[in-house]
Enzyme design. Structure first.
Site, short mmCIF file in Angstrom:
data_model
loop_
_atom_site.label_atom_id
_atom_site.label_comp_id
_atom_site.label_asym_id
_atom_site.label_seq_id
_atom_site.Cartn_x
_atom_site.Cartn_y
_atom_site.Cartn_z
N LYS A 48 25.23 39.00 53.02
CA LYS A 48 26.67 38.92 53.31
C LYS A 48 27.24 40.27 53.74
O LYS A 48 28.41 40.37 54.09
CB LYS A 48 27.42 38.42 52.06
N LYS B 218 27.71 42.77 51.70
CA LYS B 218 28.57 43.27 50.62
C LYS B 218 27.78 44.21 49.71
O LYS B 218 26.73 43.85 49.21
CB LYS B 218 29.10 42.10 49.79
N1 C2G Z 1 39.97 35.60 46.04
C1 C2G Z 1 41.32 35.32 45.88
N2 C2G Z 1 42.21 36.35 45.91
C2 C2G Z 1 41.79 37.63 46.07
C3 C2G Z 1 40.42 37.91 46.21
C4 C2G Z 1 39.51 36.87 46.19
O1 C2G Z 1 41.71 34.15 45.73
N3 C2G Z 1 42.72 38.63 46.09
C5 C2G Z 1 39.03 34.47 46.03
C6 C2G Z 1 38.25 34.34 47.34
O2 C2G Z 1 39.03 33.63 48.31
C7 C2G Z 1 37.02 33.55 46.89
C8 C2G Z 1 36.81 34.03 45.43
O3 C2G Z 1 38.05 34.67 45.03
O4 C2G Z 1 37.31 32.15 46.87
C9 C2G Z 1 35.69 35.03 45.31
O5 C2G Z 1 35.95 36.11 46.18
P1 C2G Z 1 34.71 36.98 46.72
O6 C2G Z 1 33.88 37.43 45.57
O7 C2G Z 1 35.21 37.96 47.73
O8 C2G Z 1 33.89 35.84 47.48
P2 C2G Z 1 33.19 35.92 48.91
O9 C2G Z 1 32.45 37.19 49.05
O10 C2G Z 1 34.21 35.54 49.90
O11 C2G Z 1 32.05 34.79 48.75
O12 C2G Z 1 29.46 31.09 50.05
C10 C2G Z 1 30.75 31.61 49.87
C11 C2G Z 1 30.72 33.09 49.59
O13 C2G Z 1 29.80 33.40 48.57
C12 C2G Z 1 32.13 33.54 49.24
#
Ligand code: C2G
Length: 130
Positions: free
Chosen positions: A44, A46
């Site tokens: 990803k 990250k």
């Molecule tokens: N999130 C949120 N508000 C934020 C930050 C994150 O609602 N200020 C939500 C994101 O939209 C996501 C969840 O928290 O639904 C987890 O965020 P991340 O760890 O950044 O997830 P991501 O890297 O987008 O992984 O297969 C899908 C991926 O693994 C999603």
């Protein structure tokens, strides 16, 4: 029992994540979090501060979360929905539309993100170098 699943990295756990998990849990009676493994985070693009085990311990301790499973790749979602008999798939709306293919297998709900907070912002404000 109405089962919900959501996916993410959840690194540097913050209240935006908690807001999402709370509302995801409210979509049903049981919440599964598929937590991105260290290897999948590389896919990803990250860079995580906490390891999978450390992030798992944190996410498992959240009152809204019933089960944490590993997220190893982009392709596992349909299998997960079938294996765990999931009724609702939930993601933050930064992913809106991206997982609509799951509508053949379960409900798909995109929830508002918490706009003012992000792991990237925390790292920047603390002066972390990516
Ligand atoms: N999130 C949120 N508000 C934020 C930050 C994150 O609602 N200020 C939500 C994101 O939209 C996501 C969840 O928290 O639904 C987890 O965020 P991340 O760890 O950044 O997830 P991501 O890297 O987008 O992984 O297969 C899908 C991926 O693994 C999603």
């Amino acid at each position: 029992m109405r089962k919900v699943i959501t996916y993410g990295t959840f690194d540097l756990l913050h209240y935006g994540h908690i807001n999402l998990l709370k509302r995801a849990r409210q979509q049903g009676d049981y919440l599964i979090v598929a937590l991105s493994t260290n290897e999948f985070n590389e896919v990803k693009g990250k860079k995580c501060y906490f390891s999978y085990e450390e992030r798992k311990k944190l996410v498992e301790s959240i009152r809204y979360v019933d089960l944490v499973i590993p997220e190893n790749d982009w392709e596992q979602k349909v299998e997960d929905v079938k294996e765990f008999k999931v009724d609702v798939f939930v993601m933050g709306n930064d992913w809106k539309g991206k997982f609509d293919f799951l509508k053949d297998h379960c409900e798909v709900v995109y929830l508002e993100r918490t706009p003012e907070i992000s792991t990237t912002k925390i790292k920047e404000e603390l002066g972390f170098k990516e």
